[in-house]
Design a protein around this motif. Sequence first.
Motif, PDB file in Angstrom:
ATOM      1  N   THR A  85     -21.538 -55.122  26.319  1.00  0.00           N
ATOM      2  CA  THR A  85     -22.204 -56.016  25.364  1.00  0.00           C
ATOM      3  C   THR A  85     -21.270 -57.193  25.104  1.00  0.00           C
ATOM      4  OG1 THR A  85     -21.187 -54.971  23.443  1.00  0.00           O
ATOM      5  CG2 THR A  85     -23.311 -54.057  24.165  1.00  0.00           C
ATOM      6  N   ILE A  86     -21.784 -58.168  24.369  1.00  0.00           N
ATOM      7  CA  ILE A  86     -20.923 -59.289  23.952  1.00  0.00           C
ATOM      8  C   ILE A  86     -19.691 -58.758  23.234  1.00  0.00           C
ATOM      9  CG2 ILE A  86     -20.821 -61.254  22.352  1.00  0.00           C
ATOM     10  CD1 ILE A  86     -23.794 -61.710  22.919  1.00  0.00           C
ATOM     11  N   GLN A 137     -31.168 -55.063  14.812  1.00  0.00           N
ATOM     12  CA  GLN A 137     -29.983 -54.951  15.658  1.00  0.00           C
ATOM     13  C   GLN A 137     -30.210 -55.718  16.955  1.00  0.00           C
ATOM     14  OE1 GLN A 137     -28.663 -50.945  16.706  1.00  0.00           O
ATOM     15  NE2 GLN A 137     -26.707 -51.733  17.496  1.00  0.00           N
ATOM     16  N   THR A 138     -29.318 -56.642  17.243  1.00  0.00           N
ATOM     17  CA  THR A 138     -29.428 -57.453  18.468  1.00  0.00           C
ATOM     18  C   THR A 138     -28.274 -57.186  19.431  1.00  0.00           C
ATOM     19  OG1 THR A 138     -28.285 -59.301  17.408  1.00  0.00           O
ATOM     20  CG2 THR A 138     -30.702 -59.311  17.329  1.00  0.00           C
ATOM     21  N   VAL A 139     -27.162 -56.688  18.903  1.00  0.00           N
ATOM     22  CA  VAL A 139     -26.018 -56.340  19.760  1.00  0.00           C
ATOM     23  C   VAL A 139     -25.821 -54.831  19.660  1.00  0.00           C
ATOM     24  CG1 VAL A 139     -23.575 -56.684  20.243  1.00  0.00           C
ATOM     25  CG2 VAL A 139     -24.949 -58.608  19.377  1.00  0.00           C
ATOM     26  N   ARG A 165     -13.417 -50.014  18.202  1.00  0.00           N
ATOM     27  CA  ARG A 165     -13.020 -50.190  19.620  1.00  0.00           C
ATOM     28  C   ARG A 165     -13.768 -49.186  20.493  1.00  0.00           C
ATOM     29  NH1 ARG A 165      -9.216 -53.886  20.148  1.00  0.00           N
ATOM     30  NH2 ARG A 165      -8.081 -54.478  18.273  1.00  0.00           N
ATOM     31  N   LYS A 166     -14.112 -48.048  19.915  1.00  0.00           N
ATOM     32  CA  LYS A 166     -14.901 -47.057  20.651  1.00  0.00           C
ATOM     33  C   LYS A 166     -16.314 -47.616  20.871  1.00  0.00           C
ATOM     34  CE  LYS A 166     -16.488 -42.249  20.378  1.00  0.00           C
ATOM     35  NZ  LYS A 166     -16.414 -40.959  19.674  1.00  0.00           N
ATOM     36  N   PRO A 167     -16.839 -47.518  22.086  1.00  0.00           N
ATOM     37  CA  PRO A 167     -18.138 -48.131  22.381  1.00  0.00           C
ATOM     38  C   PRO A 167     -19.331 -47.320  21.893  1.00  0.00           C
ATOM     39  CG  PRO A 167     -17.259 -47.125  24.368  1.00  0.00           C
ATOM     40  CD  PRO A 167     -16.198 -46.949  23.295  1.00  0.00           C
ATOM     41  N   LEU A 168     -19.505 -47.273  20.579  1.00  0.00           N
ATOM     42  CA  LEU A 168     -20.676 -46.603  19.986  1.00  0.00           C
ATOM     43  C   LEU A 168     -21.833 -47.595  19.905  1.00  0.00           C
ATOM     44  CD1 LEU A 168     -18.748 -44.902  17.046  1.00  0.00           C
ATOM     45  CD2 LEU A 168     -19.798 -43.713  18.988  1.00  0.00           C
ATOM     46  N   VAL A 169     -23.044 -47.154  20.204  1.00  0.00           N
ATOM     47  CA  VAL A 169     -24.216 -48.040  20.209  1.00  0.00           C
ATOM     48  C   VAL A 169     -24.639 -48.405  18.783  1.00  0.00           C
ATOM     49  CG1 VAL A 169     -26.659 -48.212  20.828  1.00  0.00           C
ATOM     50  CG2 VAL A 169     -25.035 -47.169  22.421  1.00  0.00           C
ATOM     51  N   ASN A 170     -24.825 -47.388  17.968  1.00  0.00           N
ATOM     52  CA  ASN A 170     -25.248 -47.591  16.571  1.00  0.00           C
ATOM     53  C   ASN A 170     -25.143 -46.252  15.837  1.00  0.00           C
ATOM     54  OD1 ASN A 170     -27.593 -46.155  17.300  1.00  0.00           O
ATOM     55  ND2 ASN A 170     -28.745 -48.038  17.709  1.00  0.00           N
TER      56      ASN A 170
END
Length: 113
Positions: A5-6, A93-95, A45-50
Amino acid sequence: MASETIFSRILDGELPCDEVYSDEHCLAFRDVQPQAPVHVLVIPRKPLVNLSEVESQDQMLLGHLLLVASKVARKEGISSWRTVINNGADAGQTVFHLHVHVIGGRSLSWPPG
Ligand code: AMP
Protein backbone atom coordinates in the motif's frame (compact mmCIF):
# COMPACT_ATOMS: atom_id res chain seq x y z
CA MET A 1 -1.59 -9.28 6.29
CA ALA A 2 -1.69 -6.16 4.13
CA SER A 3 -0.30 -6.28 0.63
CA GLU A 4 1.70 -3.33 -0.70
CA THR A 5 0.00 0.00 0.00
CA ILE A 6 1.03 3.64 -0.03
CA PHE A 7 1.77 3.27 3.68
CA SER A 8 3.94 0.16 3.30
CA ARG A 9 5.92 2.11 0.69
CA ILE A 10 6.32 4.98 3.16
CA LEU A 11 7.52 2.49 5.80
CA ASP A 12 10.01 1.05 3.29
CA GLY A 13 11.35 4.54 2.56
CA GLU A 14 10.20 4.39 -1.08
CA LEU A 15 7.80 7.30 -0.61
CA PRO A 16 8.40 10.43 1.49
CA CYS A 17 6.32 11.50 4.47
CA ASP A 18 6.21 14.42 6.87
CA GLU A 19 7.26 12.46 9.94
CA VAL A 20 6.06 13.46 13.40
CA TYR A 21 7.12 10.43 15.46
CA SER A 22 8.83 7.11 14.90
CA ASP A 23 9.77 4.09 17.00
CA GLU A 24 10.36 0.37 16.48
CA HIS A 25 6.63 -0.41 16.38
CA CYS A 26 5.05 2.50 14.53
CA LEU A 27 5.43 5.64 12.46
CA ALA A 28 3.38 8.85 12.65
CA PHE A 29 3.24 11.39 9.82
CA ARG A 30 1.04 14.23 8.60
CA ASP A 31 -1.93 13.40 6.38
CA VAL A 32 -1.45 14.80 2.85
CA GLN A 33 -5.07 15.98 2.81
CA PRO A 34 -5.48 17.36 6.33
CA GLN A 35 -9.05 17.72 7.57
CA ALA A 36 -8.02 19.98 10.46
CA PRO A 37 -4.97 22.04 11.53
CA VAL A 38 -3.59 18.86 13.13
CA HIS A 39 -4.13 15.66 11.15
CA VAL A 40 -1.59 12.95 11.81
CA LEU A 41 -1.73 9.24 10.94
CA VAL A 42 -0.22 6.67 13.30
CA ILE A 43 0.53 3.39 11.55
CA PRO A 44 2.02 0.12 12.81
CA ARG A 45 5.16 -1.16 11.11
CA LYS A 46 3.45 -4.55 11.10
CA PRO A 47 1.37 -4.83 7.90
CA LEU A 48 -2.10 -5.17 9.42
CA VAL A 49 -5.01 -4.40 7.05
CA ASN A 50 -7.48 -3.04 9.61
CA LEU A 51 -9.14 -3.89 12.93
CA SER A 52 -11.05 -6.77 11.31
CA GLU A 53 -7.73 -8.53 10.80
CA VAL A 54 -6.13 -8.12 14.21
CA GLU A 55 -5.61 -10.98 16.64
CA SER A 56 -5.05 -11.23 20.36
CA GLN A 57 -1.30 -11.19 19.79
CA ASP A 58 -1.72 -7.61 18.51
CA GLN A 59 -3.10 -6.36 21.84
CA MET A 60 0.11 -4.62 22.95
CA LEU A 61 0.63 -3.07 19.54
CA LEU A 62 -2.93 -1.70 19.43
CA GLY A 63 -2.50 -0.14 22.87
CA HIS A 64 0.82 1.29 21.78
CA LEU A 65 -0.79 3.01 18.78
CA LEU A 66 -3.20 4.82 21.10
CA LEU A 67 -0.40 5.83 23.45
CA VAL A 68 1.50 7.24 20.50
CA ALA A 69 -1.66 9.06 19.33
CA SER A 70 -1.78 10.75 22.73
CA LYS A 71 1.93 11.55 22.59
CA VAL A 72 1.51 13.07 19.12
CA ALA A 73 -1.43 15.24 20.29
CA ARG A 74 0.67 16.52 23.23
CA LYS A 75 3.58 17.21 20.91
CA GLU A 76 1.26 19.13 18.57
CA GLY A 77 0.01 21.20 21.52
CA ILE A 78 -3.66 20.19 21.38
CA SER A 79 -5.73 19.00 24.33
CA SER A 80 -8.97 18.26 22.41
CA TRP A 81 -8.72 15.86 19.53
CA ARG A 82 -10.33 12.86 17.93
CA THR A 83 -8.93 9.48 16.99
CA VAL A 84 -10.55 7.73 14.04
CA ILE A 85 -9.92 4.23 12.70
CA ASN A 86 -11.92 3.64 9.53
CA ASN A 87 -12.55 -0.07 9.09
CA GLY A 88 -13.59 -1.17 5.59
CA ALA A 89 -14.54 0.72 2.43
CA ASP A 90 -18.07 1.60 3.60
CA ALA A 91 -16.60 3.21 6.70
CA GLY A 92 -14.29 5.35 4.57
CA GLN A 93 -11.12 3.26 4.65
CA THR A 94 -9.13 4.02 1.50
CA VAL A 95 -5.68 2.75 2.50
CA PHE A 96 -5.68 -0.88 3.57
CA HIS A 97 -2.90 -0.67 6.12
CA LEU A 98 -4.22 -0.03 9.64
CA HIS A 99 -3.94 3.61 10.69
CA VAL A 100 -5.15 5.84 13.51
CA HIS A 101 -6.14 9.36 12.50
CA VAL A 102 -5.35 12.03 15.10
CA ILE A 103 -7.46 15.05 14.20
CA GLY A 104 -7.66 18.33 16.10
CA GLY A 105 -6.81 22.00 16.29
CA ARG A 106 -10.36 23.10 15.51
CA SER A 107 -13.84 22.44 16.83
CA LEU A 108 -15.10 19.07 15.54
CA SER A 109 -18.75 18.25 14.98
CA TRP A 110 -20.53 15.02 15.91
CA PRO A 111 -21.92 12.67 14.63
CA PRO A 112 -19.58 12.03 11.68
CA GLY A 113 -21.12 11.63 8.21
P1 AMP B 1 -8.60 6.33 5.37
O1 AMP B 1 -9.56 7.01 4.42
O2 AMP B 1 -9.10 6.20 6.76
O3 AMP B 1 -8.09 5.02 4.78
O4 AMP B 1 -7.37 7.30 5.48
C1 AMP B 1 -6.33 7.32 4.57
C2 AMP B 1 -5.68 8.67 4.72
O5 AMP B 1 -4.40 8.61 4.13
C3 AMP B 1 -6.43 9.81 4.01
O6 AMP B 1 -6.79 10.79 4.98
C4 AMP B 1 -5.42 10.33 3.00
O7 AMP B 1 -5.46 11.72 2.86
C5 AMP B 1 -4.11 9.86 3.58
N1 AMP B 1 -3.02 9.67 2.65
C6 AMP B 1 -3.06 9.04 1.45
N2 AMP B 1 -1.83 9.02 0.90
C7 AMP B 1 -1.00 9.63 1.77
C8 AMP B 1 0.39 9.93 1.77
N3 AMP B 1 1.19 9.58 0.75
N4 AMP B 1 0.92 10.59 2.84
C9 AMP B 1 0.12 10.93 3.87
N5 AMP B 1 -1.19 10.69 3.93
C10 AMP B 1 -1.76 10.05 2.89
